[in-house]
Scaffold this active site. Structure first.
Site, short mmCIF file in Angstrom:
data_model
loop_
_atom_site.label_atom_id
_atom_site.label_comp_id
_atom_site.label_asym_id
_atom_site.label_seq_id
_atom_site.Cartn_x
_atom_site.Cartn_y
_atom_site.Cartn_z
CG ASP A 8 -2.95 -2.50 -2.63
OD1 ASP A 8 -1.75 -3.34 -3.08
OD2 ASP A 8 -3.96 -2.89 -2.14
CE LYS A 70 2.76 -7.61 -3.86
NZ LYS A 70 1.62 -6.90 -3.19
CD GLU A 171 1.81 -4.92 -0.02
OE1 GLU A 171 1.41 -5.82 0.74
OE2 GLU A 171 1.99 -5.08 -1.14
CG ASP A 195 -2.55 -7.34 4.03
OD1 ASP A 195 -3.44 -8.03 3.32
OD2 ASP A 195 -1.89 -7.00 2.99
#
Ligand code: AMP
Length: 607
Positions: A8, A70, A171, A195
């Site tokens: 992850d 990211k 994800e 999330d």
């Protein structure tokens, strides 16, 4: 076959995991932590630090510490400016020759792929140390909304780290795997994945039927996460401190770092306890002497500070439901992902939005990595019961006259797949057509992402609308797209394989791989030096102590020799060279032997 790890690669933290027997487990770092901060720093001396080492020095090296990379990967600098990414970080974001967002460290320009590559290389090393075998293959997760370029950039980051990326996994799909929601049953269900991580908020609605996952919709806020919760507590602390002392502790970098750490710790404690004590001695110096911070923060006060942040997650959830054409009552499971979902107010809000108790069975910081490990298990045949098919994240199609976009493969289509459609010419005697391949959901071609262009030439002259050109799109099981155009009258054909690019050329990737290898050698030396230093320090202290006790029993010559050795050890400790440090350890071993003999023959102790 060596083992495949699941990774992850998060905005704030990253996690690596692997299948052990039939269960996925998180691989701990040497310090025992399950998460590694997704941070890479370059010190002024040019040293590269990764993970918690990089996080620790962030306050004193803001321009050289790269976090939340990211948000940049696979994006253009312009996009980052528009999305306000550039303004919100203390480091410099610059444009590469083709406009991609890169970062600047001193006079070096570095691609986000290289920064992410350094994080992945660190995770690879952690896994290798734990498994005691080389790790080459990985499954890496990305947000469901990542487009082809962002996915390819993530693959390239893996290559730079020396990893063969077998699959890029969404994800929310990974989370569903870890929650055991894919059990091969036929029953169709729709789930929501909420999330809330350290820096971003994503919500996805997924449909699961016959082992196929379809991402129906995604929404979120790329600037909402746990760090904002910490910031609210820091501001509260600073206000209290100003009221007491007139000093704003946020203006001092080191005090700011201490506030940050204390705020996160307090927030985490408040997920369990109704109140927490925050103590920061010597936070600032006043005319009256040192000033300390000491306060109790109750959960009620904390909830008042962060309520507005929690409220901001409601609209994206409603939007995701609307985009999926669903009502909250049609959702059969709500999964919580991201450490910040441990805050009780967040869980309460999820309950209100979806009208049901969220599923909290799996550790929210680890769930995505665990799902990636399960996917790795599927790929190497260890996990047999599940068949997981991939779907295309975004639609693919071609540009038509007038700048419109015609979808050939709708997003959510299960791969591998093939679609064909017949087009024609728009002018009389047109002998060539251009096929412009794009990816996206917008009706205007220019608003989507261009993937490739090619021409089919040699079409026999004919009135417009007569020739029949069949365009075919193929996606293989690795997600590689090829497009062909065929004139049905003549059989003439042209084809392109759409090579997804992350913005880096093959040469740039090779260079980055070579640099990463050099860095990993440097990292290995640094780790070896740190270990040797700590061993030498301990040995030196104990030998000096023994020497002080027994020096009288040694000849003057022996004493000189030992003192010279101690001196050499101190010199070695001042440097960073592992070979010199190890040589000093060996020399010290001789001293230790001589001293033990003396110690054994100490007439006082013998009597
Ligand atoms: P992630 O991106 O999943 O690693 O999420 C990290 C965020 O979760 C950070 O902001 C952490 O401070 C936060 N977090 C971790 N554990 C807890 C907890 N027990 N309670 C509240 N927040 C937490």
């Amino acid at each position: 076959m060596s083992r495949i790890v699941g990774i992850d690669l998060g905005t704030t933290n990253s996690v690596v995991s692997v299948m052990e027997g039939d269960a996925p487990v998180v691989i701990p770092t040497r310090e025992g932590s399950h998460v590694v901060p997704s941070i890479v720093a370059f010190s002024r001396r040019g040293e590269r630090l990764v993970g918690s080492l990089a996080k620790r020095q962030a306050a004193t090296n803001p321009e050289g510490t790269f976090f939340a990379i990211k948000r940049l990967i696979g994006r253009k600098k312009d996009e980052c400016d528009q999305r306000n990414v550039t303004d919100r970080v203390p480091y410099r974001i610059v444009a590469s020759a083709n406009g991609d967002a890169h970062v600047q460290a001193g006079d070096r320009v570095i691609s986000p792929q290289e920064i992410s590559g350094a994080i992945l290389a660190n995770l690879k090393e952690i896994a290798e140390e734990y498994l005691q075998e080389p790790v080459e293959d990985a499954v890496i997760t990305v947000p469901a909304y990542f487009d082809d370029t962002q996915r390819q950039a993530t693959r390239d980051a893996g290559r730079i780290a020396g990893l063969n990326v077998l699959r890029i996994l969404n994800e929310p799909t990974a989370a569903s795997l870890a929650y055991g929601l894919i059990d091969g049953d036929i029953e169709e269900r729709v789930i929501a994945v909420y999330d809330l991580g350290g820096g971003t908020f994503d919500v996805s609605i997924l449909r699961l039927a016959e082992g196929v996952f379809e991402v129906l919709s995604t929404s979120g806020d790329t600037f909402l996460g746990g760090e904002d919760f910490d910031q609210r507590i820091m501001d509260w602390m600073a206000e209290q401190f100003i009221a007491d002392t007139g000093i704003d502790p946020r203006s001092d970098r080191l005090a700011l770092q201490r506030l940050k750490e204390a705020a996160e710790k307090a927030k985490i404690e408040l997920s369990r306890e109704p109140q927490t004590e925050i103590q920061l001695p010597f936070l600032a110096n006043t005319e009256k002497g040192p000033a300390h911070f000491s306060r109790t923060l109750t959960r009620d006060v904390f909830e008042g500070l962060v309520r507005e942040l929690v409220d901001r997650t409601t609209a994206p959830c409603e939007e995701a439901l609307k985009l999926a054409g669903l009502d909250a009552s049609q959702i059969s499971d709500v999964l919580l992902v991201g450490g910040q979902t441990r805050t009780q107010l967040v869980q309460q809000r999820v309950r209100e939005i979806f009208g049901r108790e969220p599923n909290r069975r799996v550790n929210p910081d680890e769930v995505v990595a665990l799902g990636a490990a399960i996917q790795a298990g599927i790929l190497c045949g260890d996990v047999k019961e599940i068949v997981l098919l991939d779907v295309t994240p975004l639609s693919l199609g071609v540009e038509i006259k007038g700048g419109g976009f015609v979808k050939m493969i709708e997003r959510g289509a299960t791969v591998p797949c093939r679609r064909t459609r017949v087009f024609t010419t728009t002018a009389d005697n047109q002998t060539k057509v251009e096929v412009h391949v794009l990816q996206g959901e917008r009706e205007l071609a220019a608003a989507n992402k261009s993937l490739a262009r090619f021409e089919l030439v040699g079409i026999p002259p004919a009135p417009k609308g007569t020739p029949q050109i069949e365009v075919a799109f193929d996606i293989d099981s690795n997600g590689i797209v090829s497009v062909s155009a065929r004139d049905l009258a003549t059989g003439l054909q042209q084809q392109v394989v759409v090579t997804p690019t992350s913005g880096l050329t093959p040469e740039e990737i090779e260079r980055a791989i070579a640099e990463a290898e050099a860095y990993s050698e440097e990292d290995r030396r640094r780790i070896a030096a740190a270990r040797a230093k700590s061993k030498l320090q301990g040995l030196l202290e104990s030998n000096e102590k023994t020497y002080r006790e027994f020096a009288d029993l040694l000849s003057a010559e022996q004493q000189d020799e030992i003192k010279t050795t101690f001196e050499a050890c101190r010199e070695a400790l001042a440097g960073e060279d592992p070979e010199t440090l190890n040589a000093a350890i060996e020399r010290l071993a001789d001293v230790a032997r001589a001293l033990t003999e003396v110690a054994l023959f100490d007439p006082n102790s013998a009597s």
